[in-house]
Write an enzyme that holds these catalytic residues in place. Sequence first.
Site, PDB file in Angstrom:
ATOM      1  N   SER A 142       0.868  -1.179   0.000  1.00 14.75           N
ATOM      2  CA  SER A 142       0.000   0.000   0.000  1.00 14.75           C
ATOM      3  C   SER A 142       0.899   1.222   0.000  1.00 14.75           C
ATOM      4  O   SER A 142       2.069   1.143   0.407  1.00 14.75           O
ATOM      5  CB  SER A 142      -0.879   0.005   1.257  1.00 14.75           C
ATOM      6  OG  SER A 142      -1.510   1.256   1.449  1.00 14.75           O
ATOM      7  N   TYR A 155      -1.939   0.411  10.665  1.00 16.99           N
ATOM      8  CA  TYR A 155      -1.940  -0.090   9.289  1.00 16.99           C
ATOM      9  C   TYR A 155      -0.642   0.276   8.590  1.00 16.99           C
ATOM     10  O   TYR A 155      -0.052  -0.542   7.871  1.00 16.99           O
ATOM     11  CB  TYR A 155      -3.138   0.498   8.545  1.00 16.99           C
ATOM     12  CG  TYR A 155      -3.306   0.022   7.130  1.00 16.99           C
ATOM     13  CD1 TYR A 155      -3.453  -1.328   6.833  1.00 16.99           C
ATOM     14  CD2 TYR A 155      -3.334   0.932   6.077  1.00 16.99           C
ATOM     15  CE1 TYR A 155      -3.627  -1.760   5.526  1.00 16.99           C
ATOM     16  CE2 TYR A 155      -3.521   0.517   4.770  1.00 16.99           C
ATOM     17  CZ  TYR A 155      -3.654  -0.837   4.495  1.00 16.99           C
ATOM     18  OH  TYR A 155      -3.823  -1.261   3.204  1.00 16.99           O
TER      19      TYR A 155
END
Length: 257
Positions: A142, A155
């Site tokens: 990501s 995250y």
Amino acid sequence: MTAAGTPIAVITGASSGIGAATARQLATAGYHVIVTARRKDRIEALAAELTAAGQRATAYALDVTDRAAVDAFAAELDRFPSVNVLINNAGGALGADPVATGDPADWRQMYETNVLGTLNVTQALLPALTASGDGTVLVLSSTAGHSTYEGGAGYVAAKHGAHVLAETLRLEIVGTPVRVIEIAPGMVKTDEFATTRFHGDTEKAAKVYAGVAEPLTADDVADTITWAVTRPSHVNIDLLVVRPRAQASNSKVHREL
């Protein structure tokens, strides 16, 4: 059993979103896709859909954080002629709290899924990928694995771990017939990602994409994955960052409100 000469791609987290879209696109590109996820009904339906369309697909229920289950899965793959591609897609985000109040249980689950899950499957399948003579390990990280943003530390930490895993593996296995690809998407709107992050709160999930004309779709990312995987064997896409045009960074997004 797959047809002789048909490349095999294993896709984790294939029950929805990017994983399911990637399975469809790789199957269309001529791969026998082995779709895995915890939700057995979802992947069996996906495999049936692809098979009905004349493509090759096999479903296997799997929790990537369960190492014994992953090892058993790898042993099952011995019945196939080879394993050519591993798409480490299983992952996800939980919560958006600041560091001061973040839930350690959410942090732990994100690390176990995004990092240890990727480690488990990669370790288990690497011998088969190497033996194929032309293997690919793809890690779906990501943009959170490359820069930080407020409320995303758990995250971000997990995706930084996934990024470092891919980068280090590439260094360690250079000279073997396995390439390591990392795809790092920015804002992607799928049916479940934001809803899962906010523990089912659909109102909070909707605000993530509010005013963004065209966030990336699961198909956009799957198209990028398929392109990278289908490059000639000597071409390695080390890192590909893909964002919607409306997103300049993790914290800079154009919204038409």
